[in-house]
Write a protein that holds these residues in place. Structure first.
Motif, PDB file in Angstrom:
ATOM      1  N   PRO A  91      -4.463   5.514  -0.473  1.00 20.72           N
ATOM      2  CA  PRO A  91      -5.256   5.592  -1.698  1.00 20.72           C
ATOM      3  C   PRO A  91      -4.811   4.652  -2.812  1.00 20.72           C
ATOM      4  O   PRO A  91      -5.558   4.410  -3.749  1.00 20.72           O
ATOM      5  N   VAL A  92      -3.588   4.129  -2.702  1.00 24.71           N
ATOM      6  CA  VAL A  92      -3.057   3.256  -3.747  1.00 24.71           C
ATOM      7  C   VAL A  92      -2.620   1.948  -3.097  1.00 24.71           C
ATOM      8  O   VAL A  92      -1.997   1.945  -2.039  1.00 24.71           O
ATOM      9  N   ALA A  93      -2.982   0.842  -3.741  1.00 28.95           N
ATOM     10  CA  ALA A  93      -2.566  -0.478  -3.263  1.00 28.95           C
ATOM     11  C   ALA A  93      -2.411  -1.393  -4.459  1.00 28.95           C
ATOM     12  O   ALA A  93      -3.006  -1.170  -5.516  1.00 28.95           O
ATOM     13  N   GLU A 143       0.844  -1.184   0.000  1.00 25.93           N
ATOM     14  CA  GLU A 143       0.000   0.000   0.000  1.00 25.93           C
ATOM     15  C   GLU A 143       0.882   1.237   0.000  1.00 25.93           C
ATOM     16  O   GLU A 143       1.999   1.205   0.523  1.00 25.93           O
ATOM     17  N   LEU A 144       0.378   2.316  -0.560  1.00 28.01           N
ATOM     18  CA  LEU A 144       1.028   3.614  -0.495  1.00 28.01           C
ATOM     19  C   LEU A 144       0.282   4.402   0.573  1.00 28.01           C
ATOM     20  O   LEU A 144      -0.886   4.750   0.396  1.00 28.01           O
ATOM     21  N   ASP A 181      -4.391  -2.572  -7.502  1.00 26.46           N
ATOM     22  CA  ASP A 181      -5.693  -3.003  -6.999  1.00 26.46           C
ATOM     23  C   ASP A 181      -6.573  -1.811  -6.639  1.00 26.46           C
ATOM     24  O   ASP A 181      -7.790  -1.899  -6.690  1.00 26.46           O
ATOM     25  N   ARG A 182      -5.926  -0.703  -6.265  1.00 26.78           N
ATOM     26  CA  ARG A 182      -6.652   0.515  -5.883  1.00 26.78           C
ATOM     27  C   ARG A 182      -5.819   1.701  -6.334  1.00 26.78           C
ATOM     28  O   ARG A 182      -4.628   1.780  -6.063  1.00 26.78           O
ATOM     29  N   PHE A 183      -6.461   2.634  -7.056  1.00 31.46           N
ATOM     30  CA  PHE A 183      -5.775   3.828  -7.536  1.00 31.46           C
ATOM     31  C   PHE A 183      -6.809   4.941  -7.631  1.00 31.46           C
ATOM     32  O   PHE A 183      -7.911   4.716  -8.129  1.00 31.46           O
ATOM     33  N   PRO A 184      -6.484   6.153  -7.160  1.00 31.21           N
ATOM     34  CA  PRO A 184      -7.474   7.239  -7.202  1.00 31.21           C
ATOM     35  C   PRO A 184      -7.843   7.610  -8.636  1.00 31.21           C
ATOM     36  O   PRO A 184      -6.985   7.617  -9.521  1.00 31.21           O
ATOM     37  N   GLN A 185      -9.098   7.907  -8.829  1.00 28.38           N
ATOM     38  CA  GLN A 185      -9.567   8.341 -10.155  1.00 28.38           C
ATOM     39  C   GLN A 185      -9.107   9.752 -10.422  1.00 28.38           C
ATOM     40  O   GLN A 185      -9.079  10.593  -9.536  1.00 28.38           O
ATOM     41  N   ALA A 186      -8.750  10.018 -11.656  1.00 38.04           N
ATOM     42  CA  ALA A 186      -8.271  11.370 -12.032  1.00 38.04           C
ATOM     43  C   ALA A 186      -9.435  12.358 -12.074  1.00 38.04           C
ATOM     44  O   ALA A 186     -10.551  12.027 -12.291  1.00 38.04           O
TER      45      ALA A 186
END
Length: 122
Positions: A94-96, A84-85, A117-122
């Motif tokens: 927010p990022v994994a 995870e970040l 697996d998880r990244f914030p939408q732009a």
């Protein structure tokens, strides 16, 4: 510590390194000279390109650090692990994702295949 776990520890040291000199040293310790890093957003080969990817992530997510999730699963010359970040300010992540690495005989990384697996939408 297993060879797989040691390689992953060096990988996280590289991703969390700050400063040009520390980053260059950590990347050289983690990756073979012609090692690669590939994920949905990047495709890098060699120490300089890999360090550039890491710097770009630090610029996009200042005040965040990479942390492992779970244990390293390894066999032969391959390992996989989750990460995870994480914000050092509030603990949000927010990022994994998860990565699969291939190791050289010296224990350094030949290749990384990263999955988000998880990244914030732009």
């Amino acid at each position: 510590m297993s060879n797989h776990a040691a390689a992953v520890a060096r990988y996280f040291e590289a991703w969390n390194a700050t400063g040009a000199e520390a980053l260059a040293k950590a990347v050289a310790a983690a990756w073979s000279e012609d090692g690669t890093y590939t994920d949905p957003l990047a495709d890098a080969r060699g120490h300089e390109q890999i360090a550039a990817v890491i710097r770009a992530v630090h610029e996009q997510f200042p005040g965040f650090e990479f942390r492992p999730t779970g244990d390293v699963d390894g066999n032969h010359h391959i390992a996989r692990f989750g990460w995870e970040l994480v914000s050092t300010a509030d603990g949000s992540a927010p990022v994994a994702g998860s990565d699969v690495i291939t190791l050289a005989e010296d224990g350094r990384i030949i290749s990384v295949l990263g999955f988000l697996d998880r990244f914030p939408q732009a």
